[in-house]
Enzyme design. Sequence first.
Site, PDB file in Angstrom:
ATOM      1  N   ARG A  82      41.773  40.853  36.932  1.00 54.69           N
ATOM      2  CA  ARG A  82      40.897  40.989  38.059  1.00 54.69           C
ATOM      3  C   ARG A  82      41.604  40.957  39.389  1.00 54.69           C
ATOM      4  NH1 ARG A  82      38.600  37.220  41.309  1.00 54.69           N
ATOM      5  NH2 ARG A  82      36.422  37.638  41.907  1.00 54.69           N
ATOM      6  N   LYS A 133      46.061  34.524  45.066  1.00 54.89           N
ATOM      7  CA  LYS A 133      45.617  33.069  44.978  1.00 54.89           C
ATOM      8  C   LYS A 133      46.713  32.320  45.624  1.00 54.89           C
ATOM      9  CE  LYS A 133      42.160  33.008  41.637  1.00 54.89           C
ATOM     10  NZ  LYS A 133      41.551  33.032  40.424  1.00 54.89           N
TER      11      LYS A 133
END
Length: 275
Positions: A253, A213
């Site tokens: 994840r 991210k």
Amino acid sequence: MPDVGRCLVMGVVNVTPDSFSDGGQWFDPAIAVRHGLELVEQGADIVDVGGESTRPGAARVSLEEELARVEPVIRELSREGVTVSVDTMRAEVAQAAVEAGAKLVNDVSGGLADPAMPRIVAASGVPYVVMHWRGHSHAMDSRAVYGDVVTEVREELAKRVASVLAEGVAENQIVLDPGLGFSKNAEHNWKLIAGVDQLGELGYPLIIGASRKRFLGRLLADPDGAPRPFSQSDDATLAVTTLAAQAGAWCVRVHDVRPNADAVRVVAAVQGARS
Ligand code: PMM
């Protein structure tokens, strides 16, 4: 879900042309299936298949397009014995995915994008990831406003839990996710990672998705301030995985499975040695 006595690893297969870090790579169904199988070989406990990009600013895809992307991949991976989750905000996609063999519904909107979702999940009986979410991709950055982010995310998740329970979802189906990067800036994400144990006090398993991210790339920016590309933030993801597993997360994840699968095993070994 597999119960292996350690933090689970969910590997990501985005069947999209435009996802955050791996858009386009697995767009062909046969290639997506092959990639899912590789992730299992590398240690993934669950393979998360998504057909709609949630990167900031992304436009929505049609229901038909999303179904066409994910259904064949889920069917084939399930046939191969893989534990598959479907990453979708749409009840119809969740239903079709479960019929195709998916064993978990991962809804980044926590039931807010499609009001029919909680009832469909309740009827299916599969685990349901309720992520903290404040709006679709076009609006999410402008909603990254908090006084105390951990308290507010915790309260908003508690409200979502009450709502999905009222729709018939069972307590033991619920998994929560603070939704790193979704209506959160870098500082919010770091606070939420630091607050994993406080979020755990809600009493539900937690999943953490930090992999590749933007906030990791920003932390690792070069001296001129240019963010580190996604493809070079996997070591930082690994550090978050280790911290999250140590703090008691149920699942992480991730895109780059092998090192994360190794890290959760190291954490479990150290925790085992303590007890
Ligand atoms: N992040 C993305 C997509 N799906 N699901 C959950 N439960 N948690 C997340 O943090 C999450 C998610 C966006 O990342 P990607 O585009 O790299 O898949």
